[in-house]
Design a protein around this motif. Structure first.
Motif, PDB file in Angstrom:
ATOM      1  N   GLN A   1       0.519  -8.468  -0.499  1.00  0.00           N
ATOM      2  CA  GLN A   1      -0.779  -7.900  -0.089  1.00  0.00           C
ATOM      3  C   GLN A   1      -0.197  -6.929   1.167  1.00  0.00           C
ATOM      4  O   GLN A   1      -0.803  -5.907   1.336  1.00  0.00           O
ATOM      5  N   TYR A   2       0.765  -7.617   2.261  1.00  0.00           N
ATOM      6  CA  TYR A   2       0.801  -6.875   3.471  1.00  0.00           C
ATOM      7  C   TYR A   2       1.980  -5.910   3.493  1.00  0.00           C
ATOM      8  O   TYR A   2       1.993  -4.919   4.181  1.00  0.00           O
ATOM      9  N   ASN A   3       2.927  -6.075   2.727  1.00  0.00           N
ATOM     10  CA  ASN A   3       3.967  -5.248   2.519  1.00  0.00           C
ATOM     11  C   ASN A   3       3.729  -4.011   1.697  1.00  0.00           C
ATOM     12  O   ASN A   3       4.237  -2.905   1.726  1.00  0.00           O
ATOM     13  N   PHE A   4       3.066  -4.166   0.441  1.00  0.00           N
ATOM     14  CA  PHE A   4       2.743  -3.093  -0.506  1.00  0.00           C
ATOM     15  C   PHE A   4       1.204  -2.764  -0.568  1.00  0.00           C
ATOM     16  O   PHE A   4       1.216  -1.597  -0.430  1.00  0.00           O
ATOM     17  N   PHE A   5       0.285  -3.533  -0.797  1.00  0.00           N
ATOM     18  CA  PHE A   5      -0.873  -3.054  -0.664  1.00  0.00           C
ATOM     19  C   PHE A   5      -1.552  -2.545   0.385  1.00  0.00           C
ATOM     20  O   PHE A   5      -2.258  -1.391   0.405  1.00  0.00           O
TER      21      PHE A   5
ATOM     22  N   GLY B   1      -4.079   0.982   1.287  1.00  0.00           N
ATOM     23  CA  GLY B   1      -5.281   0.810   1.645  1.00  0.00           C
ATOM     24  C   GLY B   1      -6.107  -0.050   0.417  1.00  0.00           C
ATOM     25  O   GLY B   1      -7.221  -0.187   0.117  1.00  0.00           O
ATOM     26  N   LEU B   2      -5.090  -0.804  -0.272  1.00  0.00           N
ATOM     27  CA  LEU B   2      -5.447  -1.628  -1.003  1.00  0.00           C
ATOM     28  C   LEU B   2      -5.487  -3.101  -0.916  1.00  0.00           C
ATOM     29  O   LEU B   2      -5.471  -4.107  -1.747  1.00  0.00           O
TER      30      LEU B   2
ATOM     31  N   ARG C   1      -7.960  -3.967 -11.028  1.00  0.00           N
ATOM     32  CA  ARG C   1      -7.325  -3.505 -12.046  1.00  0.00           C
ATOM     33  C   ARG C   1      -6.634  -2.449 -11.484  1.00  0.00           C
ATOM     34  O   ARG C   1      -5.244  -2.012 -11.814  1.00  0.00           O
ATOM     35  N   LYS C   2      -7.216  -1.609 -10.684  1.00  0.00           N
ATOM     36  CA  LYS C   2      -6.336  -0.493  -9.880  1.00  0.00           C
ATOM     37  C   LYS C   2      -5.073  -1.073  -9.116  1.00  0.00           C
ATOM     38  O   LYS C   2      -4.145  -0.148  -9.486  1.00  0.00           O
ATOM     39  N   SER C   3      -5.300  -2.009  -8.578  1.00  0.00           N
ATOM     40  CA  SER C   3      -4.215  -2.386  -7.791  1.00  0.00           C
ATOM     41  C   SER C   3      -2.799  -2.915  -8.659  1.00  0.00           C
ATOM     42  O   SER C   3      -1.848  -2.557  -8.134  1.00  0.00           O
ATOM     43  N   ILE C   4      -3.034  -3.652  -9.526  1.00  0.00           N
ATOM     44  CA  ILE C   4      -2.081  -3.824 -10.504  1.00  0.00           C
ATOM     45  C   ILE C   4      -1.561  -2.616 -11.097  1.00  0.00           C
ATOM     46  O   ILE C   4      -0.208  -2.718 -11.461  1.00  0.00           O
ATOM     47  N   GLU C   5      -2.312  -1.760 -11.491  1.00  0.00           N
ATOM     48  CA  GLU C   5      -1.768  -0.360 -12.170  1.00  0.00           C
ATOM     49  C   GLU C   5      -1.104   0.342 -11.095  1.00  0.00           C
ATOM     50  O   GLU C   5       0.192   0.908 -11.561  1.00  0.00           O
ATOM     51  N   ILE C   6      -1.326   0.227  -9.874  1.00  0.00           N
ATOM     52  CA  ILE C   6      -0.472   0.711  -8.843  1.00  0.00           C
ATOM     53  C   ILE C   6       0.972   0.209  -8.748  1.00  0.00           C
ATOM     54  O   ILE C   6       1.975   0.748  -8.494  1.00  0.00           O
ATOM     55  N   LEU C   7       0.645  -1.304  -8.545  1.00  0.00           N
ATOM     56  CA  LEU C   7       1.808  -2.062  -8.656  1.00  0.00           C
ATOM     57  C   LEU C   7       2.792  -1.702  -9.642  1.00  0.00           C
ATOM     58  O   LEU C   7       3.985  -1.632  -9.401  1.00  0.00           O
ATOM     59  N   ASP C   8       2.475  -1.599 -11.005  1.00  0.00           N
ATOM     60  CA  ASP C   8       3.178  -1.314 -12.068  1.00  0.00           C
ATOM     61  C   ASP C   8       3.915  -0.130 -11.887  1.00  0.00           C
ATOM     62  O   ASP C   8       4.993   0.223 -12.491  1.00  0.00           O
ATOM     63  N   GLN C   9       3.142   0.857 -11.194  1.00  0.00           N
ATOM     64  CA  GLN C   9       3.870   2.481 -11.203  1.00  0.00           C
ATOM     65  C   GLN C   9       5.077   2.434 -10.166  1.00  0.00           C
ATOM     66  O   GLN C   9       6.027   3.136 -10.279  1.00  0.00           O
TER      67      GLN C   9
END
Length: 468
Positions: free
Chosen positions: A390-394, A398-399, A405-413
């Motif tokens: 949450q704090y290092n990546f999202f 701004g997530l 669903r958008k957050s996990i799609e960004i993570l997968d990228q």
């Protein structure tokens, strides 16, 4: 073998008398935790994935079974003071601390540049960056009403251990000590409490490296203490809280007169002299501190128990002493009918430390608490991995807390380019759902309820039977 061990123990005890009267000092005392405290440990990976706070809590669980006190991990791997400031509201203050224990400095001070050109300039820059970030943290801490602040100097970066294949970063720890200094100054100005792991652990490292050059309390990477190092940290903290010399319990019985001549933190009753020895009922106010002999946690190679080779924890904080005078010959000790061992009259007169005997029913009771606490620690680690994402990546994207669903799609990228992110992807795919997090919290709450039920000391029947 016994003679060598006794000599070693005497050496350790003598060293620590000098050490704590010198290196640690008397101005760094930390008030004990009290009924109703919610103690939040803010830090980096040493707090995030480490056991020192869990070991401290285990002491309170076994020594003060009636006390309701909550410990909460707020460490995130890789964090600097500047990272911690960004998560104070969502990850730290939201835990409603009555006591906030904050430590940083390992990542703030940097790494590889110490072995390159302009190392001094680099150190100055990193210390200033840390100081500037801390001033923001300090301002936020001042605004906390009803929260006790304890600033803690980081465990050290060990530059002196001889570790094959690991060239130390020269003078990194000197930069860390500059960070410790401004923490101490802030604590003085703000009338907060302060404790320094760095100086104490560095002194221990250097002392034992005289005999074993590869010795370190800071792990094979010179940074992350193994379980033994974390137990040393717990001991140092508990020592600073004033728990040195406090027994689990103590009892002195005179077999001839059938009376207790001294009791500490316990009650004795129904003392009877039998044809083969003596018996009595024993009810302690506390349980012995169980020491784990298994290396636990990712990458760990050493156990909590191995810390006893370095610190006099057993002599100072884990004494459940049985003294019986007026015996003749050898007597077998039984507790609740369980055979514990055989000792001579001279040994009983000197005292048997029951806290070191894992066969006793009270040690087995404490062992249950240790394993339950370890299960709680494992579940809490899931929450810390979730916080890392949450704090290092999202958060920079701004997530923060989007969990959609958008957050996990960004993570997968991004996961293929970031090994740590990739390793935590599966956990996030579960933790993003509030029901899963609620279930994990429910497991921890249940474990704590069971620990509370399990930690109440029970009346024990102690019997001494003369051996043929």
């Amino acid at each position: 073998m016994k003679k060598n061990y006794s000599t070693f123990c005497c050496y350790i005890i003598s060293f620590f008398v000098l050490f704590f009267n010198g290196a640690l000092g008397y101005g760094q005392q930390v008030s004990p935790f009290k009924q109703g405290d919610r103690v939040v440990f803010l830090g980096n990976s040493i707090t995030d994935g480490g056991h020192y706070h869990s070991y401290i809590w285990l002491y309170y669980m076994t020594r003060f079974p009636k006390m309701d006190v909550m410990f909460l991990n707020a460490g995130i791997g890789g964090d600097k003071a500047s990272d911690m400031v960004k998560r104070l509201d969502g990850d730290v203050f939201s835990k409603r601390p009555t006591v906030l224990v904050g430590t940083f400095g390992m990542n703030d001070s940097g790494y590889f540049e110490y072995n390159g050109p302009d190392a001094d300039k680099f150190a100055d820059e990193k210390v200033k960056e840390s100081f500037d970030a801390f001033k923001q943290m300090e301002a936020r801490f001042k605004g906390l009403a009803g929260t006790r602040i304890v600033l803690v100097g980081s465990s050290p970066y060990d530059e002196t251990a001889q570790i094959e294949g690991n060239v130390p970063f020269k003078n990194k720890n000197k930069a860390m000590l500059r960070i410790v200094d401004f923490q101490k100054q802030s604590a003085t100005v703000n009338k907060w409490e302060f404790f320094d792991f760095n100086t104490s652990m560095t002194a221990l490292n250097k002392q034992f490296q005289q005999q074993e050059p590869s010795f370190t309390l800071c792990g094979s990477d010179r940074i992350h203490p193994d379980n033994d190092g974390h137990m040393v940290m717990a001991y140092l903290f508990l020592k600073a809280q004033g728990w040195g010399g406090k027994k689990v319990a103590g009892m002195t019985v005179d077999a001839e007169s059938k009376r207790a001549t001294k009791v500490e933190n316990c009650q004795l009753s129904n003392i009877k002299k039998t044809a083969t020895g003596i018996s009595f009922d024993y009810l302690a106010e506390a349980l012995p501190y169980p020491m784990d002999t298994v290396a636990r946690g990712w990458g760990s190679k050493k156990s909590q128990f191995m810390a006893t080779k370095v610190i006099p924890f057993i002599n100072e904080m884990n004494q459940e002493l049985l003294v019986v005078n007026g015996l003749q010959g050898v007597h077998e000790l039984l507790i609740d009918g369980e055979k514990v061992g055989n000792w001579s009259a001279e040994e009983y007169a000197k005292g048997i430390n029951l806290a070191t005997l894992d066969k006793t029913p009270q040690y087995q009771q404490a062992l249950r608490i240790m394993y339950l606490n370890e299960e709680r620690w494992e579940i809490e680690r899931r929450f810390r991995d979730y916080a890392w994402i949450q704090y290092n990546f999202f958060q920079p994207k701004g997530l923060l807390d989007a969990n959609n669903r958008k957050s996990i799609e960004i993570l997968d990228q991004h996961k293929e380019k970031d090994g740590w992110l990739n390793a935590k992807r599966d956990l996030y795919s579960k933790a993003m759902f509030p029901e899963v997090r609620q279930a994990w919290q429910g497991e921890m709450d249940l474990l704590l309820d069971i620990i509370k039920d399990t930690s109440t000391p029970k009346k024990r029947k102690i019997t001494l039977v003369k051996s043929n």
